[in-house]
Design a protein around this motif. Structure first.
Motif, PDB file in Angstrom:
ATOM      1  N   ALA A 442       0.854  -1.186   0.000  1.00 34.11           N
ATOM      2  CA  ALA A 442       0.000   0.000   0.000  1.00 34.11           C
ATOM      3  C   ALA A 442       0.877   1.218   0.000  1.00 34.11           C
ATOM      4  CB  ALA A 442      -0.914  -0.012   1.222  1.00 34.11           C
ATOM      5  N   ALA A 443       0.327   2.329  -0.426  1.00 35.04           N
ATOM      6  CA  ALA A 443       1.094   3.563  -0.450  1.00 35.04           C
ATOM      7  C   ALA A 443       1.360   4.030   0.964  1.00 35.04           C
ATOM      8  CB  ALA A 443       0.331   4.630  -1.231  1.00 35.04           C
ATOM      9  N   LYS A 444       2.578   4.517   1.210  1.00 31.42           N
ATOM     10  CA  LYS A 444       2.946   5.050   2.517  1.00 31.42           C
ATOM     11  C   LYS A 444       3.410   6.479   2.347  1.00 31.42           C
ATOM     12  CE  LYS A 444       4.360   0.597   4.455  1.00 31.42           C
ATOM     13  NZ  LYS A 444       5.448  -0.159   5.103  1.00 31.42           N
ATOM     14  N   ALA A 445       2.879   7.351   3.216  1.00 29.89           N
ATOM     15  CA  ALA A 445       3.289   8.766   3.249  1.00 29.89           C
ATOM     16  C   ALA A 445       3.190   9.406   1.877  1.00 29.89           C
ATOM     17  CB  ALA A 445       4.717   8.886   3.776  1.00 29.89           C
ATOM     18  N   GLY A 446       2.156   9.003   1.092  1.00 32.93           N
ATOM     19  CA  GLY A 446       1.938   9.642  -0.201  1.00 32.93           C
ATOM     20  C   GLY A 446       2.833   9.129  -1.305  1.00 32.93           C
ATOM     21  N   ARG A 447       3.704   8.121  -1.030  1.00 30.48           N
ATOM     22  CA  ARG A 447       4.611   7.605  -2.048  1.00 30.48           C
ATOM     23  C   ARG A 447       4.154   6.238  -2.490  1.00 30.48           C
ATOM     24  NH1 ARG A 447       9.610   7.377   0.544  1.00 30.48           N
ATOM     25  NH2 ARG A 447       9.904   9.532  -0.062  1.00 30.48           N
ATOM     26  N   PRO A 448       3.887   6.037  -3.800  1.00 26.64           N
ATOM     27  CA  PRO A 448       3.453   4.721  -4.239  1.00 26.64           C
ATOM     28  C   PRO A 448       4.573   3.701  -4.143  1.00 26.64           C
ATOM     29  CG  PRO A 448       3.774   6.166  -6.119  1.00 26.64           C
ATOM     30  CD  PRO A 448       3.945   7.005  -4.903  1.00 26.64           C
ATOM     31  N   ILE A 449       4.207   2.441  -3.867  1.00 27.12           N
ATOM     32  CA  ILE A 449       5.175   1.343  -3.909  1.00 27.12           C
ATOM     33  C   ILE A 449       5.345   0.960  -5.366  1.00 27.12           C
ATOM     34  CG2 ILE A 449       5.571  -1.052  -3.248  1.00 27.12           C
ATOM     35  CD1 ILE A 449       3.959  -0.495  -0.746  1.00 27.12           C
ATOM     36  N   LEU A 450       6.568   0.987  -5.860  1.00 24.25           N
ATOM     37  CA  LEU A 450       6.807   0.765  -7.282  1.00 24.25           C
ATOM     38  C   LEU A 450       6.898  -0.724  -7.571  1.00 24.25           C
ATOM     39  CD1 LEU A 450       9.478   3.528  -7.764  1.00 24.25           C
ATOM     40  CD2 LEU A 450       7.076   3.633  -8.355  1.00 24.25           C
ATOM     41  N   PRO A 451       6.011  -1.271  -8.395  1.00 23.13           N
ATOM     42  CA  PRO A 451       6.073  -2.686  -8.727  1.00 23.13           C
ATOM     43  C   PRO A 451       7.203  -2.963  -9.709  1.00 23.13           C
ATOM     44  CG  PRO A 451       4.362  -1.632  -9.998  1.00 23.13           C
ATOM     45  CD  PRO A 451       4.914  -0.593  -9.078  1.00 23.13           C
ATOM     46  N   VAL A 452       7.635  -4.191  -9.781  1.00 20.73           N
ATOM     47  CA  VAL A 452       8.669  -4.593 -10.730  1.00 20.73           C
ATOM     48  C   VAL A 452       8.016  -4.796 -12.085  1.00 20.73           C
ATOM     49  CG1 VAL A 452      10.420  -6.292 -11.287  1.00 20.73           C
ATOM     50  CG2 VAL A 452       9.966  -5.703  -8.908  1.00 20.73           C
ATOM     51  N   PRO A 453       8.409  -4.070 -13.113  1.00 20.11           N
ATOM     52  CA  PRO A 453       7.785  -4.252 -14.424  1.00 20.11           C
ATOM     53  C   PRO A 453       8.054  -5.654 -14.965  1.00 20.11           C
ATOM     54  CG  PRO A 453       9.037  -2.207 -14.331  1.00 20.11           C
ATOM     55  CD  PRO A 453       9.393  -2.994 -13.116  1.00 20.11           C
ATOM     56  N   ALA A 454       7.264  -6.009 -15.969  1.00 17.60           N
ATOM     57  CA  ALA A 454       7.406  -7.339 -16.541  1.00 17.60           C
ATOM     58  C   ALA A 454       8.766  -7.541 -17.178  1.00 17.60           C
ATOM     59  CB  ALA A 454       6.307  -7.570 -17.581  1.00 17.60           C
ATOM     60  N   ALA A 499      13.942   2.111 -10.449  1.00 16.76           N
ATOM     61  CA  ALA A 499      12.619   2.728 -10.576  1.00 16.76           C
ATOM     62  C   ALA A 499      12.344   3.668  -9.409  1.00 16.76           C
ATOM     63  CB  ALA A 499      11.540   1.652 -10.663  1.00 16.76           C
ATOM     64  N   ALA A 500      12.717   3.235  -8.216  1.00 16.33           N
ATOM     65  CA  ALA A 500      12.514   4.092  -7.041  1.00 16.33           C
ATOM     66  C   ALA A 500      13.396   5.332  -7.112  1.00 16.33           C
ATOM     67  CB  ALA A 500      12.806   3.304  -5.769  1.00 16.33           C
ATOM     68  N   LEU A 501      14.632   5.171  -7.590  1.00 14.23           N
ATOM     69  CA  LEU A 501      15.525   6.317  -7.740  1.00 14.23           C
ATOM     70  C   LEU A 501      14.944   7.330  -8.720  1.00 14.23           C
ATOM     71  CD1 LEU A 501      18.176   7.846  -7.361  1.00 14.23           C
ATOM     72  CD2 LEU A 501      19.210   6.353  -9.105  1.00 14.23           C
ATOM     73  N   LEU A 502      14.404   6.844  -9.848  1.00 13.74           N
ATOM     74  CA  LEU A 502      13.798   7.737 -10.833  1.00 13.74           C
ATOM     75  C   LEU A 502      12.618   8.490 -10.208  1.00 13.74           C
ATOM     76  CD1 LEU A 502      13.449   8.845 -13.698  1.00 13.74           C
ATOM     77  CD2 LEU A 502      12.082   6.813 -14.237  1.00 13.74           C
ATOM     78  N   PHE A 503      11.798   7.782  -9.442  1.00 11.27           N
ATOM     79  CA  PHE A 503      10.663   8.427  -8.782  1.00 11.27           C
ATOM     80  C   PHE A 503      11.142   9.506  -7.813  1.00 11.27           C
ATOM     81  CE2 PHE A 503       7.604   8.777  -5.327  1.00 11.27           C
ATOM     82  CZ  PHE A 503       6.435   9.022  -6.025  1.00 11.27           C
ATOM     83  N   GLN A 510      12.947  11.199  -1.135  1.00  8.26           N
ATOM     84  CA  GLN A 510      14.002  10.255  -0.804  1.00  8.26           C
ATOM     85  C   GLN A 510      13.364   8.984  -0.271  1.00  8.26           C
ATOM     86  OE1 GLN A 510      16.674  12.169   1.950  1.00  8.26           O
ATOM     87  NE2 GLN A 510      17.728  13.293   0.347  1.00  8.26           N
ATOM     88  N   SER A 511      13.837   7.852  -0.736  1.00  2.93           N
ATOM     89  CA  SER A 511      13.323   6.568  -0.270  1.00  2.93           C
ATOM     90  C   SER A 511      14.492   5.606  -0.101  1.00  2.93           C
ATOM     91  CB  SER A 511      12.315   5.999  -1.263  1.00  2.93           C
ATOM     92  OG  SER A 511      12.952   5.656  -2.486  1.00  2.93           O
ATOM     93  N   PRO A 512      14.356   4.622   0.779  1.00  5.76           N
ATOM     94  CA  PRO A 512      15.441   3.625   0.939  1.00  5.76           C
ATOM     95  C   PRO A 512      15.754   2.914  -0.365  1.00  5.76           C
ATOM     96  CG  PRO A 512      13.881   3.498   2.770  1.00  5.76           C
ATOM     97  CD  PRO A 512      13.282   4.430   1.765  1.00  5.76           C
ATOM     98  N   ALA A 513      14.706   2.552  -1.112  1.00  5.89           N
ATOM     99  CA  ALA A 513      14.951   1.847  -2.374  1.00  5.89           C
ATOM    100  C   ALA A 513      15.711   2.733  -3.354  1.00  5.89           C
ATOM    101  CB  ALA A 513      13.633   1.378  -2.989  1.00  5.89           C
ATOM    102  N   GLY A 514      15.315   4.023  -3.409  1.00  2.05           N
ATOM    103  CA  GLY A 514      16.024   4.945  -4.289  1.00  2.05           C
ATOM    104  C   GLY A 514      17.471   5.117  -3.884  1.00  2.05           C
TER     105      GLY A 514
END
Length: 629
Positions: A442-454, A499-503, A510-514
């Motif tokens: 689910a989205a946290k703090a207004g930031r979507p969770i980025l799924p892994v593209p196909a 993907a998280a870095l691009l977002f 700033q996100s841990p994944a990014g």
């Protein structure tokens, strides 16, 4: 008395504002820059210990960052010493060694006439208040009691009553020596269209006096007691004293409250203002029975740089908010902002305070939304953006709205905020129609969770060198993101950390994944020279690198799609011509991806060659942009 053109400017030029204000404050000489005429002191309008009151001799203005008091030397004398305008001008003229101009006879005549009109309205105000105590006002008093107004509130807001009589007020004013022409000109009476004796304008109504910023009674608002009256509320007509589009109800007391640290809250009606003021929100004002005008907006901003517009939660309140958006955008800028509170449906401030107490109203005011939020809501709520055309239409509406903002910096921040909101609305669709909660999150703090593209299962897509170099350059030089933002938004990194870095880069978050994605790129041995090389170069050079990388990525994507279509068209056995066509498409894709690297035969060679190419470009040896396709 009128002043000749340039007289006030001459006063300002001769008398530094710091000399006027310095008699009331103690300058903080450590923070002030006397040589530049830049002065700081504790504010004289509210209690504080820090020096948040700023005075600029060059501009001739003062501003307090604590209570938001602002103005020039004349307004300072009026606020600090309670002087009238002309009194302040005379004092400053004497200080400047200037002789006050001789009064214009016509101006004196107008001033005298205005003074007489004010005498009429003040006399009418006293008469209305007396009528509220009579037997004819019993129903009006019962209504006011039901609305929760005690005697203290009636006295504070000078509430009165106009009996249902055609000539009662007119006769009372005649008895005080005012002639019919003056009574009509003041707005207290009107003449029949077919001629005849004047008749009272206010009849059978509860009366609310309207005073200007100096506390002078300039007009009235009246609420009808008869539910079948043609107009529930009636204001004074336009007169030499009263212009309903340029005044606000309760302006003077609200301005004093804002100077002491309260918020300026704009509500719809007289009773809303009274309810808020009695609940402790004394900076409440209301427009006078009309939608907010440009002049009223400017008046609000002279009181506070960020008024809070509190509108009823009904359809009329929503429409008022939409109109105010269009009115305010061409006027907004630094020191001229708006915030909005939309009350629960069916409630006005009076209802809310009675039902839930002042704390509920305070909580809503604390959550007031900026103008950009209402603009976004207006353009997106209740709409479906399931086609490129609808998305393009939204982009055009938002761009047209932002273009109306005159201040360049404010316009840039609006565009940035709207891009962020657009990313949150459409960002998921670029990642496989992501929705909050999809793929186990689910989205946290207004930031979507980025799924892994196909495409994550494709090693070549996951290890794209051009993509990694582009992201790393943007992370190292974020000032370049804006010029390539549209192209960056089209990227679909297969690696979730990328993907998280691009977002994060596009949304300035700033996100841990990014962070993991950025660290991975920094550690990449084949991109290792990029941080050192990029940090040492000028912005124009690095921008050229980024543009070329994105050109190649787009060419790679376009030719890859063409190759996929050609492969899908193959039916039956491939003949020699089709085989040749496939070879040419593959070679074209290779040239588009690496125009200078056709000799590289494996991934490691390509990586080493790309690093070398970046280095050589910095030295000005090579760089040939591939054609756009």
């Amino acid at each position: 008395m009128s002043l000749p053109p340039g007289f006030l400017d001459e006063i300002r030029n001769r008398v530094p504002i710091s000399r006027v204000i310095g008699k009331k404050v103690v300058w903080d000489l450590r923070k002030s820059n006397q040589a530049r005429g830049d002065w700081w002191a504790p504010c004289p309008f509210h209690q504080e210990k820090s020096a948040s009151f700023h005075c600029d001799d060059q501009k001739g203005y003062y501003y307090c960052f604590g209570c938001h008091a602002k103005g020039d030397a004349i307004s300072f004398l009026r606020e600090a010493d309670g002087m009238e305008f002309m009194e302040a001008v005379k004092l400053l003229a004497a200080e400047a060694g200037l002789t006050m101009p001789e009064p214009d006879p016509r101006a004196r005549e107008r001033t005298d006439r205005r003074t007489r009109l004010l005498e009429v309205t003040e006399a009418a105000c006293r008469w209305f208040r007396l009528q509220l105590q009579t037997g004819a006002a019993a129903e009006a008093r019962d209504y006011l009691v039901r609305r929760g107004l005690d005697q203290a509130a009636l006295d504070r807001f000078e509430i009165g009553f106009a009996p249902d009589s055609r000539t009662a007020l007119t006769g009372a004013l005649r008895d005080k020596g005012f002639d019919d022409a003056l009574i009509v000109e003041s707005g207290m009476a009107a003449r029949p269209d077919k001629g005849g004796a004047p008749y009272d304008r206010f009849r059978g109504r509860i009366i609310f006096p309207i005073r200007d910023g100096q506390g002078r009674c300039i007009g009235f608002g009246g609420r009808a007691m008869d539910p079948n009256a043609r107009a529930k509320y009636l204001n004074s007509p336009e007169t030499p004293l009263f212009d309903k589009g340029r005044n606000l109800y309760n302006l003077g007391p609200a301005r004093a409250a804002v100077a002491k640290g309260q918020r300026l809250v704009v509500v719809e009606g007289y009773m809303d203002v009274i309810a808020l003021a009695r609940a402790g929100f004394e900076g409440a004002v209301a427009p006078l029975g009309t939608a907010v005008t440009e002049d009223q907006l400017r008046l609000m901003w002279r009181v506070s740089p960020e008024p809070v517009i509190a509108l009823d939660g009904d359809a009329a309140g929503q429409r008022a908010a939409q109109r105010l958006i269009d009115l305010a955008l061409p006027m907004t800028g630094p020191g001229q902002a708006l915030r909005f509170v939309i009350l629960p449906p069916g409630q006005d401030p009076d209802d809310l305070i009675k039902a839930a107490g002042p704390g509920a109203m305070g909580a809503l005011l604390d959550q007031a939304r900026p103008l950009v939020d209402l603009l976004w809501s207006r353009e997106t709520e209740g709409q479906v953006f399931d086609s490129p055309e609808r998305k393009a239409a939204l982009d055009k509406r938002l761009a047209d709205a932002v273009a109306r903002i005159p201040d360049e910096r404010t316009r840039a921040h609006y565009a940035e905020e709207l891009r962020r909101k657009r990313w949150e609305l459409f960002g998921g669709s670029r990642r496989g129609d992501w929705k909050p909660g999809k793929r186990g999150g689910a989205a946290k703090a207004g930031r979507p969770i980025l799924p892994v593209p196909a495409t994550a299962s494709d090693p070549q897509a996951a290890g794209t060198l051009l993509e990694g170099a582009s992201l790393l350059i943007c992370a190292l030089r974020p000032e370049l993101i804006a010029q390539e933002e549209t192209r960056l938004e089209r990227l679909t990194p297969a690696d979730p950390n990328r993907a998280a870095l691009l977002f994060d880069l596009l949304g300035q978050t700033q996100s841990p994944a990014g962070a993991r994605g950025l660290e991975t790129l920094r550690r990449d041995a084949h991109l290792g020279l990029t941080p050192a090389v990029i940090d040492a170069q000028d912005t124009e050079t690095v921008a050229a690198i980024l543009t070329n990388l994105l050109d190649r990525l787009e060419a790679q994507r376009a030719i890859g799609a063409e190759l996929a279509r050609a492969e899908a068209e193959i039916q039956g056995e491939a003949d020699e011509g089709l085989t040749w066509r496939m070879q040419q498409i593959a070679r074209a894709r290779h040239r588009a991806e690496r125009p200078e690297l056709e000799g590289a035969t494996d991934l490691n060679e390509d990586r080493e060659a790309l690093s070398a190419q970046l280095s050589q470009f910095i030295d000005g040896q090579i760089w040939r942009k591939p054609p756009r396709r």
